[in-house]
Design a protein around this motif. Structure first.
Motif, PDB file in Angstrom:
ATOM      1  N   PHE A  84       6.442  -4.422   8.103  1.00  0.00           N
ATOM      2  CA  PHE A  84       5.137  -5.459   7.972  1.00  0.00           C
ATOM      3  C   PHE A  84       3.614  -4.248   7.686  1.00  0.00           C
ATOM      4  CE2 PHE A  84       1.782  -7.750  10.528  1.00  0.00           C
ATOM      5  CZ  PHE A  84       1.060  -9.020   9.146  1.00  0.00           C
ATOM      6  N   CYS A  85       3.378  -4.243   6.974  1.00  0.00           N
ATOM      7  CA  CYS A  85       2.591  -3.007   6.183  1.00  0.00           C
ATOM      8  C   CYS A  85       1.063  -3.213   5.968  1.00  0.00           C
ATOM      9  CB  CYS A  85       3.504  -1.689   4.770  1.00  0.00           C
ATOM     10  SG  CYS A  85       5.054  -1.528   5.281  1.00  0.00           S
ATOM     11  N   VAL A  86       0.369  -4.330   6.163  1.00  0.00           N
ATOM     12  CA  VAL A  86      -1.166  -4.500   6.479  1.00  0.00           C
ATOM     13  C   VAL A  86      -1.575  -4.223   7.304  1.00  0.00           C
ATOM     14  CG1 VAL A  86      -0.036  -7.035   5.522  1.00  0.00           C
ATOM     15  CG2 VAL A  86      -1.017  -6.555   7.582  1.00  0.00           C
ATOM     16  N   LYS A  87      -2.984  -4.182   6.735  1.00  0.00           N
ATOM     17  CA  LYS A  87      -4.010  -3.534   7.666  1.00  0.00           C
ATOM     18  C   LYS A  87      -3.932  -4.015   8.884  1.00  0.00           C
ATOM     19  CE  LYS A  87      -6.582  -2.124   3.733  1.00  0.00           C
ATOM     20  NZ  LYS A  87      -7.993  -1.620   3.509  1.00  0.00           N
ATOM     21  N   PRO A  88      -4.426  -3.116   9.892  1.00  0.00           N
ATOM     22  CA  PRO A  88      -4.138  -3.824  10.965  1.00  0.00           C
ATOM     23  C   PRO A  88      -5.179  -5.368  11.835  1.00  0.00           C
ATOM     24  CG  PRO A  88      -4.151  -1.677  11.886  1.00  0.00           C
ATOM     25  CD  PRO A  88      -4.275  -1.986   9.880  1.00  0.00           C
ATOM     26  N   GLY A 141       0.305  -1.310  -0.179  1.00  0.00           N
ATOM     27  CA  GLY A 141      -0.382  -0.397  -0.062  1.00  0.00           C
ATOM     28  C   GLY A 141       0.858   0.952   0.074  1.00  0.00           C
ATOM     29  N   ASN A 142       0.573   2.443   0.231  1.00  0.00           N
ATOM     30  CA  ASN A 142       0.804   4.166  -0.122  1.00  0.00           C
ATOM     31  C   ASN A 142       2.033   3.611   0.988  1.00  0.00           C
ATOM     32  OD1 ASN A 142      -0.997   4.541  -1.909  1.00  0.00           O
ATOM     33  ND2 ASN A 142      -2.720   5.302  -0.860  1.00  0.00           N
ATOM     34  N   MET A 143       1.316   3.439   2.024  1.00  0.00           N
ATOM     35  CA  MET A 143       2.738   3.458   3.083  1.00  0.00           C
ATOM     36  C   MET A 143       4.278   2.385   2.638  1.00  0.00           C
ATOM     37  SD  MET A 143       4.618   4.534   5.629  1.00  0.00           S
ATOM     38  CE  MET A 143       2.792   6.271   7.231  1.00  0.00           C
ATOM     39  N   ALA A 144       3.404   1.375   2.724  1.00  0.00           N
ATOM     40  CA  ALA A 144       4.399   0.215   1.890  1.00  0.00           C
ATOM     41  C   ALA A 144       5.664   0.675   0.842  1.00  0.00           C
ATOM     42  CB  ALA A 144       4.331  -0.854   1.873  1.00  0.00           C
ATOM     43  N   LEU A 145       4.923   1.740   0.300  1.00  0.00           N
ATOM     44  CA  LEU A 145       5.771   2.813  -1.156  1.00  0.00           C
ATOM     45  C   LEU A 145       6.675   3.594  -0.503  1.00  0.00           C
ATOM     46  CD1 LEU A 145       5.965   2.570  -4.160  1.00  0.00           C
ATOM     47  CD2 LEU A 145       3.742   3.654  -4.463  1.00  0.00           C
ATOM     48  N   SER A 146       5.958   4.338   0.306  1.00  0.00           N
ATOM     49  CA  SER A 146       6.875   5.291   1.066  1.00  0.00           C
ATOM     50  C   SER A 146       8.098   5.146   1.707  1.00  0.00           C
ATOM     51  CB  SER A 146       6.069   6.294   1.755  1.00  0.00           C
ATOM     52  OG  SER A 146       4.575   6.717   1.041  1.00  0.00           O
ATOM     53  N   ILE A 147       8.147   4.260   2.596  1.00  0.00           N
ATOM     54  CA  ILE A 147       8.962   3.769   2.988  1.00  0.00           C
ATOM     55  C   ILE A 147      10.058   2.772   2.030  1.00  0.00           C
ATOM     56  CG2 ILE A 147       9.564   2.334   4.738  1.00  0.00           C
ATOM     57  CD1 ILE A 147       7.462   2.249   6.601  1.00  0.00           C
TER      58      ILE A 147
END
Length: 254
Positions: A65-69, A11-17
């Motif tokens: 780990f970047c999935v939804k909680p 997702g977006n956070m994974a891509l940003s990191i």
């Protein structure tokens, strides 16, 4: 440290990191849809190793780990092996829950914010101390980091730095709207507001907020008049309450 970093989630956070890491690390990304994995690679702008999630072996890997909680359990059931360390960016997801579901050797909770996409995230960290230096180096690629002593402190920090961009965005929009209401053109109001926030962001690094406020507010002046209106509107109290409500929500999620 292993220079291969494996993202579970795309997702977006994974891509940003990943954008912060791509020049210094080899990147592997694991997801449930090959088209989305291809899009991740395209937006990242470098070649990555792509894998579908089912039966993917995480043994000895450095995991971000970047999935939804809400998906921790179902995702963990689709993975195999025991990771070396899991760096989790999931809000409100405890170290115990991550350890119970993923069974890694080490766990660090990380809370970046939206500014990760421009390399300016204020990221808070907590977890297994032996991975502290590694976590600071890894997440330091997207901005400053701060190691905290407990998960409670991380949940409070989530309310402040994790959710904070939304609060500041509300204030930024409202200030620009106020200028437009008084007769300033929208484009001018937006440009001036952005300049205001850009300069303020640098000042606040060096000057305490109270001293910064006192330095601007002259007796009987324009700032004093506007500041009085903010106090009449209970803006200070609302900000404090926002942190309280967001922290309670983080605890509820856990």
């Amino acid at each position: 440290m292993n220079k291969l970093v494996t993202f579970i989630g795309n997702g977006n956070m994974a891509l940003s990191i990943a954008k912060g890491l791509k020049n210094n690390y080899d990147i592997e990304v694991v997801g449930r849809n090959i088209e989305k994995l291809n899009k991740f690679e395209e937006e990242l702008g470098v070649k990555v190793q792509k894998h579908l999630m089912d039966n993917f072996d995480i043994s000895n890997k450095t995991i971000i780990f970047c999935v939804k909680p809400a998906n921790v359990e179902c995702v963990s059931e689709r993975l195999e092996g025991k990771a070396r360390v899991v760096f989790s960016v999931l809000a409100g997801t405890t170290i115990k829950k991550l350890r119970d579901n993923l069974n890694p050797e080490g766990v660090v909770r990380c809370m970046p914010n939206l500014a990760a996409s421009v390399g300016e995230s204020m990221t808070t960290l907590t977890g297994d101390e032996e991975y502290k230096k590694e976590a600071q180096e890894l997440l330091g690629a997207i901005g400053p980091t701060r190691w905290l002593a407990s998960e409670k402190e991380l949940d409070i920090a989530t309310a402040l730095a994790g959710s904070g961009p939304a609060y500041l965005a509300l204030i930024a929009e409202a200030l620009a709207d106020g200028a437009v209401k008084q007769g300033l053109k929208r484009d001018d109001a937006m440009a001036i507001m952005r300049g205001l926030f850009g300069g303020f962001g640098k000042l606040i690094q060096e000057i305490h907020p109270a001293l910064l406020k006192d330095g601007v507010m002259s007796p009987g002046g324009t700032t004093a008049a506007g500041y009085g209106a903010l106090e009449d509107g209970n803006v200070r109290s609302a900000c404090i309450d926002a942190i309280n409500k967001a922290y309670k929500k983080a605890v509820e999620l856990s």
